[in-house]
Motif scaffolding. Structure first.
Motif, short mmCIF file in Angstrom:
data_model
loop_
_atom_site.label_atom_id
_atom_site.label_comp_id
_atom_site.label_asym_id
_atom_site.label_seq_id
_atom_site.Cartn_x
_atom_site.Cartn_y
_atom_site.Cartn_z
N PHE A 124 0.82 -1.21 0.00
CA PHE A 124 0.00 0.00 0.00
C PHE A 124 0.86 1.27 0.00
O PHE A 124 0.67 2.19 0.81
N GLY A 125 1.84 1.31 -0.92
CA GLY A 125 2.63 2.52 -1.10
C GLY A 125 3.89 2.61 -0.28
O GLY A 125 4.69 3.52 -0.48
N TYR A 126 4.08 1.67 0.65
CA TYR A 126 5.27 1.68 1.50
C TYR A 126 5.83 0.25 1.59
O TYR A 126 5.17 -0.71 1.20
N VAL A 127 7.06 0.14 2.10
CA VAL A 127 7.59 -1.20 2.34
C VAL A 127 6.65 -1.96 3.26
O VAL A 127 6.35 -3.14 3.05
N SER B 258 2.02 0.00 8.32
CA SER B 258 1.46 -0.50 9.57
C SER B 258 0.23 0.28 10.00
O SER B 258 -0.72 -0.28 10.57
N SER B 259 0.23 1.58 9.76
CA SER B 259 -0.92 2.39 10.16
C SER B 259 -2.17 1.95 9.40
O SER B 259 -3.27 1.91 9.97
N TYR B 260 -1.98 1.58 8.13
CA TYR B 260 -3.14 1.11 7.36
C TYR B 260 -3.57 -0.28 7.84
O TYR B 260 -4.76 -0.62 7.77
N ALA B 261 -2.63 -1.07 8.35
CA ALA B 261 -2.98 -2.38 8.92
C ALA B 261 -3.93 -2.20 10.09
O ALA B 261 -4.94 -2.90 10.22
N PHE B 262 -3.64 -1.22 10.97
CA PHE B 262 -4.53 -0.96 12.10
C PHE B 262 -5.89 -0.44 11.61
O PHE B 262 -6.94 -0.77 12.19
#
Length: 385
Positions: free
Chosen positions: A244-247, A250-254
């Motif tokens: 999602f645009g990054y390696v 994590s914030s999107y995971a939450f």
């Protein structure tokens, strides 16, 4: 414990696959690096059980000081009697935890690309990597039946890989299965390093299973807490190794967890299964034979395959993979001496035969030392006890 190892080991792979296919905010939950942190959180949680165990032992010992030693586990009692070392420097466990973190992350990335059955069978390559590492780093000897097992496992892994790659060429996955297989194979070198490092540094210690899992979980989680913010800051445009645009986002995971509570439940499932699997695995290593552990590994692969088909995690059943699976099973059973082949000298250097020869040599030595012509030895009586 062996049944627990089979159930929780199989469940862990299945739950991770289910989480990869769970949808949050209209997107699949593809966060392999984040899943590594979830896994180590599960291992770290074992410290709670270790704390309860120590508290209970201390309480019971305070009530019955004369029976304090009797309250210890049989293994701990034997370790105390044999004066084995039981308290290694905790930092030693940070080394295998680094290998575990690398291997787990690579395999979790691969699990987003390959079917669970291929993932599980390709992990059998560890039985090829570990013998070579044991020879080079631990100076252990491998015999003819070991090499036959290794060759069979190589053929099995190659067979499964070829079938998967052939099917990948006919699909629209864009070669992701091939990349996933490569990542799994590379991960096995780190997993093999984990086994070798643990034996090299900790082979002379008796270790409480709960303490070992808890410490490795603590160090592994520490690595993840350092790495995840860095990955969150690195932009990435690829669709295979980027999230999602990054390696790793994590914030999107939450955010996805908040959108779909099933993802949270599956996360707890991963924590529970990996904690239970590691504890039962370490206990089984101490109590069970290599043959029994090999049988569990084989059963786990078959269980994952069947359950994946039943749950629809496998899109298609590739019957050609059965041949690779047969070679994998045969190689594992031969290597671990579950199957002993009585020809071409393949049965002459099994663990049982080596122990028989060692006992015979010891009897011969004792005979020579007690014969009339043998030199006097002050330790003769002790040897004969």
């Amino acid at each position: 414990m062996m049944v627990s190892m089979l159930i929780f080991g199989s469940a862990n792979t299945i739950i991770q696959s289910l989480q990869n296919q769970a949808v949050g905010d209209k997107n699949y939950f593809m966060h392999p690096y984040f899943q590594t942190a979830i896994m180590f959180t599960g291992e770290f949680s074992v410290f709670l059980a270790y704390g309860v165990k120590k508290w209970k032992l201390a309480r019971d010992a305070a009530k019955n000081p004369d029976q304090a030693n009797m309250l210890l586990s049989p293994g701990t009692q034997q370790a105390s009697e044999k004066k084995l070392k039981m308290n290694p420097n905790p930092l030693l466990l940070a080394i295998p935890a680094a290998f575990d973190c690398t291997a787990s992350t690579l395999m979790f990335i691969a699990l987003t690309m390959v079917p669970p059955s291929v993932y599980q069978m390709m992990r059998g390559f560890i039985n090829v990597v570990t013998p070579f590492m044991s020879i080079f780093f631990l100076k252990k000897k491998q015999y003819a039946h070991h090499w036959l097992g290794v060759i069979s496992i190589v053929l099995g892994v190659a067979g499964v890989g070829v079938v998967a790659l052939f099917e990948d060429s006919d699909s629209d996955s864009g070669g992701s299965i091939g990349l996933g297989i490569i990542l799994i194979l590379v991960a096995q070198f780190f997993a093999g390093g984990l086994f070798v490092v643990e034996e090299y540094f900790l082979g002379d210690y008796y270790l409480d299973p709960l303490k070992v899992v808890g410490l490795e979980g603590m160090f592994g989680l520490s690595y993840c807490l350092v790495m995840l913010p860095i990955m969150q800051a690195v932009r990435c445009d690829g669709d295979k190794l980027c999230q999602f645009g990054y390696v790793e986002n994590s914030s999107y995971a939450f955010y996805q967890m908040a959108d779909n509570g099933i993802i949270i439940l599956l996360s707890f499932g991963i924590m529970l299964s990996i904690a239970a699997y590691n504890v039962s695995g370490i206990t089984t290593t101490k109590l069970a034979s290599a043959a029994q552990r090999a049988t569990i590994d084989t059963s786990r692969t078959l269980t994952v395959w069947l359950v994946s088909l039943a749950l629809g995690l496998e899109k298609d059943f590739y019957w050609q993979s059965i041949f690779g699976f047969i070679f994998l099973v045969f190689g594992t059973l031969v290597y671990n001496e579950v199957v002993v082949l009585p020809f071409c000298g393949l049965d002459q250097n099994t663990k049982e035969k080596l122990e028989e020869r060692s006992a015979a040599n010891k009897r011969n030595a004792n005979y020579m030392n007690t014969s009339p012509g043998a030199p006097y030895s002050a330790s003769r009586n002790q040897r004969l006890l």
